[in-house]
Design a protein around this motif. Structure first.
Motif, PDB file in Angstrom:
ATOM      1  N   UNK A  80       0.754  -0.878  -0.081  1.00  0.00           N
ATOM      2  CA  UNK A  80       0.013  -0.001  -0.154  1.00  0.00           C
ATOM      3  C   UNK A  80       0.903   1.245   0.062  1.00  0.00           C
ATOM      4  N   UNK A  81       0.426   2.416  -0.450  1.00  0.00           N
ATOM      5  CA  UNK A  81       1.049   3.741  -0.618  1.00  0.00           C
ATOM      6  C   UNK A  81       0.878   4.379   0.576  1.00  0.00           C
ATOM      7  N   UNK A  82       1.875   5.039   1.351  1.00  0.00           N
ATOM      8  CA  UNK A  82       1.862   6.230   2.089  1.00  0.00           C
ATOM      9  C   UNK A  82       3.032   6.919   2.025  1.00  0.00           C
ATOM     10  N   UNK A  83       2.989   8.292   1.999  1.00  0.00           N
ATOM     11  CA  UNK A  83       4.308   9.109   1.877  1.00  0.00           C
ATOM     12  C   UNK A  83       5.571   8.839   2.911  1.00  0.00           C
ATOM     13  N   UNK A  84       4.927   8.210   4.078  1.00  0.00           N
ATOM     14  CA  UNK A  84       6.220   7.892   4.792  1.00  0.00           C
ATOM     15  C   UNK A  84       6.478   6.524   4.779  1.00  0.00           C
ATOM     16  N   UNK A  85       6.207   5.543   3.722  1.00  0.00           N
ATOM     17  CA  UNK A  85       6.379   4.406   3.556  1.00  0.00           C
ATOM     18  C   UNK A  85       7.268   4.369   2.343  1.00  0.00           C
ATOM     19  N   UNK A 127       6.119   2.203   9.729  1.00  0.00           N
ATOM     20  CA  UNK A 127       6.302   3.262   8.598  1.00  0.00           C
ATOM     21  C   UNK A 127       7.082   4.547   9.240  1.00  0.00           C
ATOM     22  N   UNK A 128       7.244   5.727   8.683  1.00  0.00           N
ATOM     23  CA  UNK A 128       7.798   6.706   9.274  1.00  0.00           C
ATOM     24  C   UNK A 128       6.880   7.804   9.693  1.00  0.00           C
ATOM     25  N   UNK A 129       6.984   8.892   9.799  1.00  0.00           N
ATOM     26  CA  UNK A 129       6.098   9.865  10.378  1.00  0.00           C
ATOM     27  C   UNK A 129       5.876  10.992   9.575  1.00  0.00           C
ATOM     28  N   UNK A 130       4.609  11.477   9.492  1.00  0.00           N
ATOM     29  CA  UNK A 130       4.266  12.673   8.857  1.00  0.00           C
ATOM     30  C   UNK A 130       4.158  13.937   9.546  1.00  0.00           C
ATOM     31  N   UNK A 131       4.670  14.858   9.199  1.00  0.00           N
ATOM     32  CA  UNK A 131       4.387  16.017  10.130  1.00  0.00           C
ATOM     33  C   UNK A 131       3.654  17.111   9.311  1.00  0.00           C
ATOM     34  N   UNK A 132       2.563  17.575   9.930  1.00  0.00           N
ATOM     35  CA  UNK A 132       1.865  18.527   9.129  1.00  0.00           C
ATOM     36  C   UNK A 132       1.755  19.886   9.770  1.00  0.00           C
ATOM     37  N   UNK A 133       2.164  20.947   9.112  1.00  0.00           N
ATOM     38  CA  UNK A 133       2.177  22.186   9.601  1.00  0.00           C
ATOM     39  C   UNK A 133       1.905  23.433   8.506  1.00  0.00           C
ATOM     40  N   UNK A 134       0.621  23.910   8.867  1.00  0.00           N
ATOM     41  CA  UNK A 134      -0.201  24.704   7.884  1.00  0.00           C
ATOM     42  C   UNK A 134      -0.385  24.062   6.716  1.00  0.00           C
ATOM     43  N   UNK A 135       0.187  24.475   5.586  1.00  0.00           N
ATOM     44  CA  UNK A 135      -0.152  24.155   4.211  1.00  0.00           C
ATOM     45  C   UNK A 135       1.138  23.150   3.850  1.00  0.00           C
ATOM     46  N   UNK A 136       1.908  22.880   4.623  1.00  0.00           N
ATOM     47  CA  UNK A 136       2.805  22.102   4.301  1.00  0.00           C
ATOM     48  C   UNK A 136       3.040  20.655   5.086  1.00  0.00           C
ATOM     49  N   UNK A 141      11.903   9.893   8.487  1.00  0.00           N
ATOM     50  CA  UNK A 141      11.836   8.490   8.212  1.00  0.00           C
ATOM     51  C   UNK A 141      12.865   7.713   9.315  1.00  0.00           C
ATOM     52  N   UNK A 142      12.976   8.626  10.455  1.00  0.00           N
ATOM     53  CA  UNK A 142      13.729   7.919  11.490  1.00  0.00           C
ATOM     54  C   UNK A 142      12.905   6.560  11.880  1.00  0.00           C
ATOM     55  N   UNK A 143      11.764   6.737  12.040  1.00  0.00           N
ATOM     56  CA  UNK A 143      10.966   5.611  12.565  1.00  0.00           C
ATOM     57  C   UNK A 143      10.800   4.519  11.461  1.00  0.00           C
ATOM     58  N   UNK A 144      10.964   4.653  10.326  1.00  0.00           N
ATOM     59  CA  UNK A 144      10.720   3.649   9.276  1.00  0.00           C
ATOM     60  C   UNK A 144      11.657   2.482   9.364  1.00  0.00           C
ATOM     61  N   UNK A 145      10.930   1.430   9.613  1.00  0.00           N
ATOM     62  CA  UNK A 145      12.025   0.092   9.900  1.00  0.00           C
ATOM     63  C   UNK A 145      11.833  -0.557  11.346  1.00  0.00           C
ATOM     64  N   UNK A 146      11.353   0.563  12.199  1.00  0.00           N
ATOM     65  CA  UNK A 146      11.363  -0.041  13.580  1.00  0.00           C
ATOM     66  C   UNK A 146      10.494  -1.348  13.753  1.00  0.00           C
ATOM     67  N   UNK A 147      11.170  -2.279  14.547  1.00  0.00           N
ATOM     68  CA  UNK A 147      10.406  -3.276  14.724  1.00  0.00           C
ATOM     69  C   UNK A 147       9.098  -3.231  15.607  1.00  0.00           C
ATOM     70  N   UNK A 148       8.040  -3.772  15.097  1.00  0.00           N
ATOM     71  CA  UNK A 148       6.747  -3.719  15.737  1.00  0.00           C
ATOM     72  C   UNK A 148       6.376  -5.332  16.116  1.00  0.00           C
ATOM     73  N   UNK A 149       5.709  -5.523  17.030  1.00  0.00           N
ATOM     74  CA  UNK A 149       5.175  -6.902  17.358  1.00  0.00           C
ATOM     75  C   UNK A 149       3.389  -6.312  17.447  1.00  0.00           C
ATOM     76  N   UNK A 150       2.607  -6.690  16.266  1.00  0.00           N
ATOM     77  CA  UNK A 150       1.235  -6.573  16.142  1.00  0.00           C
ATOM     78  C   UNK A 150       0.647  -7.762  16.981  1.00  0.00           C
ATOM     79  N   UNK A 151      -0.227  -7.352  18.163  1.00  0.00           N
ATOM     80  CA  UNK A 151      -0.871  -8.559  18.809  1.00  0.00           C
ATOM     81  C   UNK A 151      -2.311  -8.432  18.620  1.00  0.00           C
ATOM     82  N   UNK A 152      -2.964  -9.396  17.889  1.00  0.00           N
ATOM     83  CA  UNK A 152      -4.343  -9.423  17.427  1.00  0.00           C
ATOM     84  C   UNK A 152      -4.957 -10.202  18.418  1.00  0.00           C
TER      85      UNK A 152
END
Length: 475
Positions: A80-85, A127-136, A141-152
């Motif tokens: 899937x597509x995200x700007x921070x992926x 994924x990474x992190x999108x930072x929104x400020x005003x119109x920008x 991408x510091x967080x991109x690739x950080x290991x997660x354990x998803x517990x369902x």
């Protein structure tokens, strides 16, 4: 009447030093895009290499949840597509996760318990992190690739209360076994809440809505309440099929409402397929034996406190609700004080004085200092009432010397027979009429003599010694 059906997908960020598929640091709060490399930036030629420590931590959680550990598991690409992926896909696990079926038991305040099924726990990269400020908008991408354990979880929860109890118990387990700092404010423990309703007695599952990226117990409770009410109203108005669709929703804390974010995809929409750059994860018997070793869990610690210290189950539940408080209590007990007094002074006196939001590890009073206050009560150096004044003064002055504070405040109890008898004799002599009343059978006068003695000593007399000496003088 309707029944609520809730399932939770919890993302716990693992506290490894490096990312899941590369050697970049996972530290929080660094300069944007400084912890990146060709692999986590998805540059040509950058290939993933699995972090062994992440596997270790996944197996530790599986052990804690009494789960099946799959000795062979597969990594998949979830497209899937995200700007921070940067890759345009997430590396996750679909058909065979590292951790299979398990369970978690929640405890209600009234003593009941309930077992919630855990479907799976799988490894994936964040994924990474999108930072929104005003119109920008900017991408970090510091967080991109950080290991997660998803517990369902299984859809076994039937109220917001059960969901919060489950989350708090899971949060506690993750902290106890040390696989994540589980800091909700920093997003290292967050969850997606799946909510649906059905008529009471119906066993069918109806359309679920997912409330995305929740990181506050209070907001999760409010979001569930709003979403249940929204779905019930839609059903009763005959608009259920139009208004309740499979979608991802966001919770707005300012309004207390959930609102539509996007349609919820099914697995097929992500076009999962095995990642061609990663071999199957094979867990050997030796790895399983080593990685299954975990520290004492909350329920085990609670049982130990009840058995070894003789405290009530409710008190043990409160104390073991967080790892820090449990360790604090253990440290107090190592000072040789009574468990009953330690419990009261930790859960009532100290906790009642900590400002809202201040955790036990941020307390200005450490375990040894609080235990010393209890010791001074138990060895009759000060009274329980005086001890509260000592604690207040220590907190106000950010001090840890109990004995110096007792001397400074003049709260040391007088237990010397000679000094106390001088006070008692003077009181009895000046109240001869009341002494006569007592000897005539008016036993209530005894409390008068005790009170006058305590008043004359400005509260520093040892009450037990006062009682003993007055009885001696009046006999």
């Amino acid at each position: 009447m309707f029944e609520t059906v809730i399932g939770l997908e919890v993302h716990a960020q693992l506290n490894t030093n490096s990312k899941l598929f590369c050697s970049c640091a996972t530290s929080f709060g660094e300069e944007a895009n400084s912890n990146t490399c060709p692999t986590c930036l998805a540059l040509p030629g950058g290939l993933p290499v699995l972090n062994k420590e992440a596997v270790h931590k996944a197996i530790m959680l599986g052990t804690a949840l009494k789960s099946k550990i799959n000795k062979v598991s597969i990594f998949n690409r979830k497209n899937y597509f995200y700007p921070d992926l940067p890759t345009g896909y997430q590396i996750s696990q679909l058909e065979i996760p590292v951790v299979g079926l398990g369970e978690l038991t929640i405890d209600f305040p009234d003593g009941r318990s309930k077992t919630i099924g855990v479907t799976r726990a799988h490894l994936e990269n964040d994924a990474g992190k999108n930072i929104h400020s005003g119109n920008h908008s900017q991408v970090d991408l510091n967080r991109a690739g950080t290991p997660l354990l998803e517990i369902v979880s299984e859809p076994d929860m039937r109220s917001a209360e059960e969901a919060i109890l489950y989350l708090k118990k899971l949060h506690s387990i993750v902290r106890y076994i040390g696989i994540s700092d589980a800091n909700m404010q920093e997003g290292s423990f967050r969850c997606d809440v799946n909510v649906s309703i059905r008529p009471k007695g119906d066993t069918k599952f109806y359309t679920r809505c997912e409330i995305k990226n929740m990181n506050s117990f209070r907001f999760i409770e409010k979001a569930i309440a709003y979403e249940v009410n929204r779905q019930v109203e839609a059903w009763e108005d005959g608009e259920y099929e139009e208004k309740v669709v499979q979608e991802t929703r966001l919770f707005d804390p300012s309004t207390g409402e959930t609102r539509s974010m996007r349609g919820k995809e099914d697995a097929a929409d992500y076009r999962y397929f095995p990642d061609p750059d990663l071999l199957p994860l094979i867990i050997t018997d030796e790895m399983l034996e080593e990685y299954s070793k975990i520290p004492e869990l909350p329920d085990e610690k609670k049982a130990r406190f009840v058995k070894d210290y003789g405290i009530k189950e409710y008190d043990a539940s409160v104390i073991t609700s967080s790892l820090e408080m449990a360790n604090y209590f253990d440290s107090m007990m190592s000072e040789g004080i009574s468990a009953k007094n330690a419990t009261t002074w930790l859960t009532v006196e100290l906790q009642g004085r900590l400002k809202e939001g201040v955790t036990i590890e941020e307390s200005p009073i450490n375990a040894k200092t609080l235990a010393t206050i209890v010791k001074r009560i138990e060895d009759s150096t000060i009274s329980g009432k005086a001890a509260k004044d000592v604690l207040d003064d220590l907190i106000a002055n950010n001090c840890s010397d109990v004995d110096v504070t007792i001397e400074k405040l003049g709260l040391k109890q007088v237990s010397d027979d000679g000094a106390l008898l001088a006070i008692i004799d003077e009181i009895l002599a000046s109240n001869a009429d009341k002494v006569a009343e007592y000897k005539a059978g008016k036993e209530k006068m005894f409390a008068f003599f005790v009170g006058q003695t305590m008043k004359a000593s400005k509260g520093t007399a040892n009450p037990n010694k006062v009682n003993e000496l007055i009885k001696e003088r009046l006999s």
